[in-house]
Scaffold this motif. Structure first.
Motif, PDB file in Angstrom:
ATOM      1  N   ALA A 119      36.926  42.480  41.601  1.00 59.13           N
ATOM      2  CA  ALA A 119      36.125  43.645  41.960  1.00 59.13           C
ATOM      3  C   ALA A 119      35.500  44.278  40.725  1.00 59.13           C
ATOM      4  O   ALA A 119      34.351  44.749  40.766  1.00 59.13           O
ATOM      5  CB  ALA A 119      36.983  44.663  42.697  1.00 59.13           C
ATOM      6  N   LEU A 120      36.231  44.287  39.622  1.00 62.83           N
ATOM      7  CA  LEU A 120      35.705  44.821  38.368  1.00 62.83           C
ATOM      8  C   LEU A 120      34.479  44.033  37.908  1.00 62.83           C
ATOM      9  O   LEU A 120      33.446  44.614  37.549  1.00 62.83           O
ATOM     10  CB  LEU A 120      36.804  44.774  37.303  1.00 62.83           C
ATOM     11  N   VAL A 121      34.573  42.715  37.931  1.00 63.05           N
ATOM     12  CA  VAL A 121      33.443  41.874  37.540  1.00 63.05           C
ATOM     13  C   VAL A 121      32.268  42.066  38.494  1.00 63.05           C
ATOM     14  O   VAL A 121      31.100  42.035  38.085  1.00 63.05           O
ATOM     15  CB  VAL A 121      33.867  40.391  37.485  1.00 63.05           C
ATOM     16  N   ALA A 122      32.557  42.317  39.758  1.00 61.41           N
ATOM     17  CA  ALA A 122      31.504  42.481  40.762  1.00 61.41           C
ATOM     18  C   ALA A 122      30.726  43.782  40.613  1.00 61.41           C
ATOM     19  O   ALA A 122      29.692  43.964  41.272  1.00 61.41           O
ATOM     20  CB  ALA A 122      32.102  42.398  42.163  1.00 61.41           C
ATOM     21  N   LEU A 123      31.174  44.682  39.752  1.00 67.25           N
ATOM     22  CA  LEU A 123      30.444  45.935  39.546  1.00 67.25           C
ATOM     23  C   LEU A 123      29.033  45.696  39.018  1.00 67.25           C
ATOM     24  O   LEU A 123      28.191  46.592  39.061  1.00 67.25           O
ATOM     25  CB  LEU A 123      31.203  46.844  38.568  1.00 67.25           C
ATOM     26  N   ARG A 124      28.762  44.496  38.552  1.00 74.69           N
ATOM     27  CA  ARG A 124      27.426  44.189  38.048  1.00 74.69           C
ATOM     28  C   ARG A 124      26.392  44.090  39.169  1.00 74.69           C
ATOM     29  O   ARG A 124      25.186  44.110  38.910  1.00 74.69           O
ATOM     30  CB  ARG A 124      27.446  42.886  37.265  1.00 74.69           C
TER      31      ARG A 124
END
Length: 244
Positions: A119-124
């Motif tokens: 989910a952190l990586v998907a913040l992009r």
């Protein structure tokens, strides 16, 4: 005998609710009613830790606060085999876009351990969600040698976050977590990123309880943080400055 078993199976499906539906890589939770985008208060997406168990972990007990308030529970399940961060983040973003297309007005992500790092990586991705809760994000193991890379990748994911980031961002870091490379540094990086993005941030760092990498699954988590976290994720009211 076969007919009797079929009748019992159909009856169990009827009593247990509708079978799971799909929105991209996301699946609805068949154990709960699915109200649908037009009727639900929102969609809560559970992103579980890495697992090789055929039955992925259930959403933490805290999730009942939203499902009982009219939210639909969706899951981003990944079982066994490779669990890549970038590809997982892309599939997650495509899934939340599919939920938007279904008419969901609000979307909240709840990720634990590797699920939280995805989910952190998907913040992009712009428009990913309206709120994101990261519980003990981890993707690099427990070895001391991997800690610098773990911290660098955590910082890089925050640096890559879209200006159209979720309206509310929450991070929980628990004491006695061997997967956490540097709790104080990660908390500072998260606060700085939220400030840069102009988003309210809830950072809970080493509360007295619960403790351990799986702290979000502890019943104490809901008892201590549940009501405050729901209030933080309510975009119709000002966010609390801290929890509890």
């Amino acid at each position: 005998m076969r007919t009797a078993r079929l009748v019992l199976l159909l009856l169990a499906l009827t009593l247990g609710g509708a079978r799971a539906e799909e929105a991209g890589a996301l699946r609805s939770d068949p154990s709960l009613p699915l109200r649908g985008g037009a009727a639900a208060a929102g969609a809560l997406v559970w992103i579980h830790p890495f697992t090789r168990d055929p039955q992925p972990p259930a959403a933490p007990g805290w999730s009942h606060r939203l499902t009982e308030a009219g939210w639909d529970l969706w899951r981003f399940d990944r079982v066994g085999g490779p669990d890549p961060l970038a590809a997982g983040a892309e599939r997650l973003a495509a899934g939340t876009a599919a939920l938007r297309a279904r008419g969901y007005r609000r979307i909240v992500l709840l990720g634990e351990s590797r699920g939280a790092f995805i989910a952190l990586v998907a913040l992009r991705y712009p428009g990913l969600a309206d709120g994101v809760v990261l519980a003990a994000p981890a993707a690099h193991g427990r070895s001391v040698e991997r800690r610098p890379q773990a911290l660098a990748d955590f910082a890089a994911a925050l640096d890559a976050a879209s200006p159209d980031a979720p309206a509310r961002l929450a991070l929980f870091l628990f004491a006695d977590d061997p997967w956490d490379p540097d709790p104080a540094r990660r908390a500072a990086l998260f606060r700085a990123a939220a400030e840069r993005l102009g988003r309210p941030a809830l950072v809970v760092e080493h509360p007295p309880a619960p403790i351990g990498h799986g702290g979000v699954q502890d019943p104490e988590f809901d008892a201590i943080f549940g009501a405050c976290l729901v209030a933080f994720l309510d975009l119709d009211r000002a966010s609390p400055a801290a929890c509890p």
